[in-house]
Design an enzyme around this catalytic site. Structure first.
Site, short mmCIF file in Angstrom:
data_model
loop_
_atom_site.label_atom_id
_atom_site.label_comp_id
_atom_site.label_asym_id
_atom_site.label_seq_id
_atom_site.Cartn_x
_atom_site.Cartn_y
_atom_site.Cartn_z
N SER A 102 0.84 -1.20 0.00
CA SER A 102 0.00 0.00 0.00
C SER A 102 0.88 1.25 0.00
O SER A 102 1.61 1.48 -0.95
CB SER A 102 -0.96 -0.03 1.19
N HIS B 150 -4.12 -2.15 -4.02
CA HIS B 150 -5.51 -2.51 -3.68
C HIS B 150 -6.43 -2.42 -4.90
O HIS B 150 -7.58 -1.99 -4.81
CB HIS B 150 -6.05 -1.59 -2.58
#
Length: 232
Positions: free
Chosen positions: A124, A159
């Site tokens: 991330s 994501h």
């Protein structure tokens, strides 16, 4: 050899019972007990996050530690970073993380570590940060482009399959020319770059994918990256 392992999501942060990606990262070091340092700046050094890191990595063959900018215990930041085999950056607020890194000089220390051969990894925010640009998501606001460290060319969107607004926002940004073409990565996938070139794509989930996304004739073109499932 310079190495970056950028995860769209997964690892101990998201899959505490599935450490395939974390094991893959450790396996890239020839040392039987590599030193791996977790940097949780993006989460504000969340105590629970740090505890989960130790819980996971104390079950694996390595020497885990963490680096805090909120409660620093190091004597010399650069020396501490350079003595590691792996730097593992956690998720959270990418913009806040980069601002703090710059204030402390950690951004330059990480660049020196990269040139020295320390493996840089993360998910991330810990994936976005290594690229020229990333797509970040402030709380309750539209996603926007963020300038990052620039060790890898192009942009990064983690994501990709895990958060509904990621894919359309990334496409729109590329089409509008607001962000460079780059890699979109599902949760559970890690892109392994060696000397700034994509060497491998691996996953902890059978159907997780990664894509190179660009604009061709005013339309989005996704090219799937061949990904090896580590569970086989």
């Amino acid at each position: 050899m310079r190495q970056i392992i950028a995860m769209g999501g997964g690892g101990f942060s998201m899959e505490p019972e599935n450490l395939l990606l974390d094991k893959y990262i450790l396996a890239q070091v020839k040392n039987n007990l590599p030193k791996i340092c977790f940097i949780p700046t993006a989460s504000g050094d969340q105590t629970n996050y740090i505890e989960r890191f130790y819980k996971a990595f104390k079950t694996l063959p390595c020497q885990p530690s963490h680096l805090s900018l909120f409660e620093p215990e190091f004597i010399n930041l650069e020396s501490y970073v350079l003595e590691q085999d792996i730097i593992y950056v956690g998720g959270g607020n990418t913009r806040n993380m980069l601002i703090l890194w710059k204030e402390w000089g950690l951004d330059n220390a990480l660049k020196k570590a990269y040139e020295k051969g320390v493996i840089l990894a993360g998910l991330s925010a810990g994936s976005i940060c290594w690229f020229e640009e990333g797509l970040t998501d402030p709380l309750n606001a539209p996603l926007y482009k963020l300038d990052c460290l620039g060790l890898l060319k192009g942009s990064n969107c983690p994501h990709y399959d895990g958060e509904n607004k990621r894919k359309p926002s990334y496409h729109q940004s590329i089409l509008a020319g607001n962000i460079k073409e780059g890699y979109a990565v599902d949760d559970g996938v890690a892109l392994h770059f060696i000397n700034e070139t994509l060497s491998a794509s691996v996953s902890s989930r059978p159907r997780a994918k990664a894509y190179f996304v660009k604009c061709v004739d005013s339309e989005i073109k996704e090219t799937e990256v061949s990904t090896n499932f580590l569970g086989r």
